[in-house]
Each structure stands twice: as structure tokens, then as C-alpha cells.
Design a protein around this motif. Sequence first.
Motif, PDB file in Angstrom:
ATOM      1  N   GLY A 240      -4.678  12.789  -2.743  1.00  0.00           N
ATOM      2  CA  GLY A 240      -5.613  12.974  -1.638  1.00  0.00           C
ATOM      3  C   GLY A 240      -5.746  14.459  -1.356  1.00  0.00           C
ATOM      4  O   GLY A 240      -6.045  15.246  -2.222  1.00  0.00           O
ATOM      5  N   HIS A 241      -5.497  14.825  -0.090  1.00  0.00           N
ATOM      6  CA  HIS A 241      -5.416  16.216   0.379  1.00  0.00           C
ATOM      7  C   HIS A 241      -6.775  16.899   0.502  1.00  0.00           C
ATOM      8  O   HIS A 241      -7.022  17.601   1.482  1.00  0.00           O
ATOM      9  CB  HIS A 241      -4.502  17.030  -0.522  1.00  0.00           C
ATOM     10  N   TYR A 242      -7.677  16.723  -0.453  1.00  0.00           N
ATOM     11  CA  TYR A 242      -8.960  17.407  -0.406  1.00  0.00           C
ATOM     12  C   TYR A 242     -10.033  16.614   0.346  1.00  0.00           C
ATOM     13  O   TYR A 242     -11.148  17.086   0.502  1.00  0.00           O
ATOM     14  CB  TYR A 242      -9.457  17.708  -1.823  1.00  0.00           C
ATOM     15  N   HIS A 243      -9.718  15.396   0.764  1.00  0.00           N
ATOM     16  CA  HIS A 243     -10.652  14.579   1.558  1.00  0.00           C
ATOM     17  C   HIS A 243     -11.957  14.326   0.801  1.00  0.00           C
ATOM     18  O   HIS A 243     -13.041  14.398   1.381  1.00  0.00           O
ATOM     19  CB  HIS A 243     -10.949  15.248   2.898  1.00  0.00           C
ATOM     20  N   MET A 244     -11.875  14.022  -0.470  1.00  0.00           N
ATOM     21  CA  MET A 244     -13.078  13.782  -1.266  1.00  0.00           C
ATOM     22  C   MET A 244     -12.734  12.951  -2.502  1.00  0.00           C
ATOM     23  O   MET A 244     -11.581  12.908  -2.936  1.00  0.00           O
ATOM     24  CB  MET A 244     -13.710  15.109  -1.706  1.00  0.00           C
ATOM     25  N   THR A 245     -13.729  12.287  -3.041  1.00  0.00           N
ATOM     26  CA  THR A 245     -13.536  11.541  -4.271  1.00  0.00           C
ATOM     27  C   THR A 245     -13.804  12.443  -5.465  1.00  0.00           C
ATOM     28  O   THR A 245     -14.714  13.273  -5.457  1.00  0.00           O
ATOM     29  CB  THR A 245     -14.464  10.312  -4.344  1.00  0.00           C
ATOM     30  N   ASP A 246     -13.004  12.255  -6.495  1.00  0.00           N
ATOM     31  CA  ASP A 246     -13.177  13.015  -7.726  1.00  0.00           C
ATOM     32  C   ASP A 246     -12.347  12.331  -8.803  1.00  0.00           C
ATOM     33  O   ASP A 246     -11.316  11.719  -8.514  1.00  0.00           O
ATOM     34  CB  ASP A 246     -12.696  14.465  -7.560  1.00  0.00           C
ATOM     35  N   GLU A 247     -12.809  12.425 -10.014  1.00  0.00           N
ATOM     36  CA  GLU A 247     -12.009  11.945 -11.148  1.00  0.00           C
ATOM     37  C   GLU A 247     -12.045  12.997 -12.245  1.00  0.00           C
ATOM     38  O   GLU A 247     -13.114  13.504 -12.601  1.00  0.00           O
ATOM     39  CB  GLU A 247     -12.506  10.611 -11.670  1.00  0.00           C
ATOM     40  N   ALA A 248     -10.871  13.346 -12.752  1.00  0.00           N
ATOM     41  CA  ALA A 248     -10.758  14.366 -13.786  1.00  0.00           C
ATOM     42  C   ALA A 248      -9.827  13.875 -14.883  1.00  0.00           C
ATOM     43  O   ALA A 248      -8.894  13.112 -14.619  1.00  0.00           O
ATOM     44  CB  ALA A 248     -10.227  15.669 -13.194  1.00  0.00           C
ATOM     45  N   ILE A 249     -10.082  14.311 -16.093  1.00  0.00           N
ATOM     46  CA  ILE A 249      -9.227  13.960 -17.234  1.00  0.00           C
ATOM     47  C   ILE A 249      -8.900  15.239 -17.993  1.00  0.00           C
ATOM     48  O   ILE A 249      -9.785  16.055 -18.283  1.00  0.00           O
ATOM     49  CB  ILE A 249      -9.917  12.951 -18.167  1.00  0.00           C
ATOM     50  N   GLU A 250      -7.628  15.428 -18.277  1.00  0.00           N
ATOM     51  CA  GLU A 250      -7.192  16.538 -19.114  1.00  0.00           C
ATOM     52  C   GLU A 250      -6.074  16.036 -20.021  1.00  0.00           C
ATOM     53  O   GLU A 250      -5.008  15.643 -19.546  1.00  0.00           O
ATOM     54  CB  GLU A 250      -6.693  17.710 -18.275  1.00  0.00           C
ATOM     55  N   LYS A 251      -6.381  16.010 -21.315  1.00  0.00           N
ATOM     56  CA  LYS A 251      -5.443  15.526 -22.323  1.00  0.00           C
ATOM     57  C   LYS A 251      -4.950  14.121 -21.953  1.00  0.00           C
ATOM     58  O   LYS A 251      -5.740  13.201 -21.867  1.00  0.00           O
ATOM     59  CB  LYS A 251      -4.311  16.523 -22.535  1.00  0.00           C
TER      60      LYS A 251
ATOM     61  N   ILE B 210       2.498   5.598 -16.907  1.00  0.00           N
ATOM     62  CA  ILE B 210       2.984   6.160 -15.652  1.00  0.00           C
ATOM     63  C   ILE B 210       1.852   6.224 -14.630  1.00  0.00           C
ATOM     64  O   ILE B 210       0.740   6.676 -14.938  1.00  0.00           O
ATOM     65  CB  ILE B 210       3.564   7.569 -15.874  1.00  0.00           C
ATOM     66  N   LEU B 211       2.154   5.788 -13.418  1.00  0.00           N
ATOM     67  CA  LEU B 211       1.257   5.953 -12.274  1.00  0.00           C
ATOM     68  C   LEU B 211       1.979   6.858 -11.287  1.00  0.00           C
ATOM     69  O   LEU B 211       3.027   6.495 -10.750  1.00  0.00           O
ATOM     70  CB  LEU B 211       0.928   4.599 -11.647  1.00  0.00           C
ATOM     71  N   LEU B 212       1.444   8.058 -11.084  1.00  0.00           N
ATOM     72  CA  LEU B 212       2.102   9.081 -10.270  1.00  0.00           C
ATOM     73  C   LEU B 212       1.330   9.284  -8.974  1.00  0.00           C
ATOM     74  O   LEU B 212       0.117   9.526  -8.992  1.00  0.00           O
ATOM     75  CB  LEU B 212       2.196  10.394 -11.054  1.00  0.00           C
ATOM     76  N   PHE B 213       2.041   9.189  -7.852  1.00  0.00           N
ATOM     77  CA  PHE B 213       1.450   9.411  -6.537  1.00  0.00           C
ATOM     78  C   PHE B 213       1.951  10.735  -5.974  1.00  0.00           C
ATOM     79  O   PHE B 213       3.150  10.981  -5.916  1.00  0.00           O
ATOM     80  CB  PHE B 213       1.825   8.278  -5.572  1.00  0.00           C
ATOM     81  N   ILE B 214       1.020  11.575  -5.562  1.00  0.00           N
ATOM     82  CA  ILE B 214       1.348  12.869  -4.958  1.00  0.00           C
ATOM     83  C   ILE B 214       0.222  13.215  -3.992  1.00  0.00           C
ATOM     84  O   ILE B 214      -0.933  12.819  -4.205  1.00  0.00           O
ATOM     85  CB  ILE B 214       1.532  13.960  -6.041  1.00  0.00           C
ATOM     86  N   HIS B 215       0.538  13.942  -2.935  1.00  0.00           N
ATOM     87  CA  HIS B 215      -0.490  14.258  -1.944  1.00  0.00           C
ATOM     88  C   HIS B 215      -1.541  15.216  -2.502  1.00  0.00           C
ATOM     89  O   HIS B 215      -2.749  15.004  -2.332  1.00  0.00           O
ATOM     90  CB  HIS B 215       0.170  14.875  -0.705  1.00  0.00           C
ATOM     91  N   HIS B 216      -1.104  16.276  -3.155  1.00  0.00           N
ATOM     92  CA  HIS B 216      -2.013  17.315  -3.652  1.00  0.00           C
ATOM     93  C   HIS B 216      -2.545  16.980  -5.052  1.00  0.00           C
ATOM     94  O   HIS B 216      -1.809  16.429  -5.876  1.00  0.00           O
ATOM     95  CB  HIS B 216      -1.295  18.663  -3.759  1.00  0.00           C
TER      96      HIS B 216
ATOM     97  N   PHE C 173       0.825  -1.198   0.000  1.00  0.00           N
ATOM     98  CA  PHE C 173       0.000   0.000   0.000  1.00  0.00           C
ATOM     99  C   PHE C 173       0.859   1.248   0.000  1.00  0.00           C
ATOM    100  O   PHE C 173       1.986   1.263   0.489  1.00  0.00           O
ATOM    101  CB  PHE C 173      -1.003  -0.002   1.157  1.00  0.00           C
ATOM    102  N   VAL C 174       0.282   2.280  -0.589  1.00  0.00           N
ATOM    103  CA  VAL C 174       0.902   3.591  -0.641  1.00  0.00           C
ATOM    104  C   VAL C 174       0.205   4.454   0.395  1.00  0.00           C
ATOM    105  O   VAL C 174      -1.032   4.551   0.394  1.00  0.00           O
ATOM    106  CB  VAL C 174       0.753   4.226  -2.036  1.00  0.00           C
ATOM    107  N   PHE C 175       0.973   5.056   1.295  1.00  0.00           N
ATOM    108  CA  PHE C 175       0.383   6.046   2.178  1.00  0.00           C
ATOM    109  C   PHE C 175       0.553   7.401   1.530  1.00  0.00           C
ATOM    110  O   PHE C 175       1.670   7.841   1.259  1.00  0.00           O
ATOM    111  CB  PHE C 175       1.004   6.034   3.573  1.00  0.00           C
ATOM    112  N   GLY C 176      -0.554   8.092   1.291  1.00  0.00           N
ATOM    113  CA  GLY C 176      -0.550   9.290   0.460  1.00  0.00           C
ATOM    114  C   GLY C 176      -0.269  10.594   1.164  1.00  0.00           C
ATOM    115  O   GLY C 176      -0.394  11.659   0.554  1.00  0.00           O
ATOM    116  N   GLY C 177       0.121  10.548   2.455  1.00  0.00           N
ATOM    117  CA  GLY C 177       0.496  11.777   3.134  1.00  0.00           C
ATOM    118  C   GLY C 177      -0.437  12.183   4.249  1.00  0.00           C
ATOM    119  O   GLY C 177      -1.589  11.740   4.333  1.00  0.00           O
ATOM    120  N   ASP C 178       0.051  13.048   5.129  1.00  0.00           N
ATOM    121  CA  ASP C 178      -0.641  13.555   6.305  1.00  0.00           C
ATOM    122  C   ASP C 178      -0.860  12.472   7.358  1.00  0.00           C
ATOM    123  O   ASP C 178      -1.995  12.070   7.656  1.00  0.00           O
ATOM    124  CB  ASP C 178      -1.962  14.234   5.936  1.00  0.00           C
ATOM    125  N   ILE C 179       0.264  12.009   7.914  1.00  0.00           N
ATOM    126  CA  ILE C 179       0.178  11.122   9.076  1.00  0.00           C
ATOM    127  C   ILE C 179      -0.552  11.837  10.198  1.00  0.00           C
ATOM    128  O   ILE C 179      -1.419  11.264  10.859  1.00  0.00           O
ATOM    129  CB  ILE C 179       1.583  10.695   9.541  1.00  0.00           C
TER     130      ILE C 179
END
Length: 256
Positions: free
Chosen positions: A195-206, A151-157, A58-64
Motif C-alpha cells: 500500500g502506502h502510496y494510496h493508489m492502484t498499480d501493478e509492476a513486474i520485474e524479473k 511466495i506471497l510477500l506483504f509489506i507496507h511500502h 484479512f491482512v491489514f497492510g499498515g497505517d492504522i
Amino acid sequence: MTSTKTIAYVTDIHLGQQLQIEDGIGNGKMGYLSNPDEHKENFIVILNDMQKRGVQEFVFGGDIGAKDANWWFFDAIKKYQLKLLMVLGNHDTFAEVGKHYNNSLIDGKDEMNYSYEDNQRKYIILDSSSNSVSNGQLDWLGRQVNTSKKILLFIHHPVLKINTLIDEIGAVLNGREELKKILIDSAKDITIICGHYHMTDEAIEKNIRQISTVAGSYQILKESSKVTTDQNSFGYLLIQMVGDSIKPETVLFKQA
């Protein structure tokens, strides 16, 4: 034969941090009180659920969370047979997390960015704990996206804009347009998990698909004219990779 791999993404557990929202402020002002036990039970529920599902990585996505909760966080994980990959959030520091987490792949001396590959994909982890991605990381990223793999990129924001009040009141990643340009200019097939925003969302750009996921502590309602939270729900994301496809599944729990 089609390869299959399932990993989990757990983020924003905020251990030891009890949420407070000041009344009378139209766009909401969020802060935290110290409470050593806050959200610990949530994290144990999540760890147990991953174990029951046979998750091995598992990946922990930040904000312990609180600084003095770091030791508890890593000690709790040791009780499970889980490979951990760390992403730093804006409530984390490289200096503190580095006392407990060591990964030979980490590229820098004071930022937790690194990458690795398997037969199907290249995985890239960026450090946005300063609420930005440094110029050094951006240069490094420009080299990392030079790959023939997806590519699978993991970032907090989040990198792509999310249509929510939180995106407008100071939570946004500083310099995200520059980061986004590097990703778009690469013309690679890129999926961002954040993560960071505490909500589910999916967006696509190019060429970018961004999946924002639930928090392990509390949720923030996406479609609201003021900051509104749901402190009775918590969860994480299962990411199933089947061949070239990525199938996200939200696992959500309700407080008893």
C-alpha cells in the motif's frame, strides 16, 4: 482438485487523521490534523463488506493512524469473525500495536516480521514501519526465500518503483534496492502486495510481481504533476488464489 482461497488486504485507514495538503508547494506537502472520528465509518463499511462476501481472513497492510485510535481499530475487528494478520506501516509502532495484537509467529522482539505456509504458498510479512527494512530483517528474509513454494510477500511500502510523483518526494522505502536484490537473486516466483502510496498499480520485474492497492481512507492520483488526492473514494483489495494463480480485485466505495 484445484485449491481456492480468498483473503482481503486492507491498508492505510488513517483513523483519527484528517489529511491536510499545504498550498503553494509545487510537489505538495502532506500532513494530518487530529480528528478522532476521521475514517472510522470507512473502516466499518469495509468490515461489513468483507463479512457479506464471506471473507474469513484479512491482512491489514499498515497505517492504522493516530496512536490513540489503535484501541478502537482492534475493538472494531473483534465484532467480526475475521482472522487478522498485521503489517506495520510508517504511522504504526511495534510497541503500540503489540499491546493489542499478539501472533506467536512473530520472529523478533521489536519488529513485526513473520512467515507461514500452506499447501500452495509461503507467506512472508515484513516490517517497514521505520521507512526501511532493517539489516536483521534482510538477513532473515534471505533465509525465508529458500523455499520450493511460490511466495506471497506483504509489506507496507512498494519495493518496485511506481511511476508517480509520490515515489520522487520522500515517500520511497529506504534501501529498497537491497531488498529487491534479495528477492531477485532468490529466483523464486514472488508476488508483493503493498500500500502506502494510496493508489492502484501493478509492476513486474524479473521474478517479482508487485500489486499496489487502494487505501481505506483516501486516494492519491498516480498521474499528476503535483500531489492530488481523491478524498471521496476508499476501498480494499480482494486476493483470490486459485491453484498457482493470484487474481486481485479492487473493491471501491464512494462517500455518500
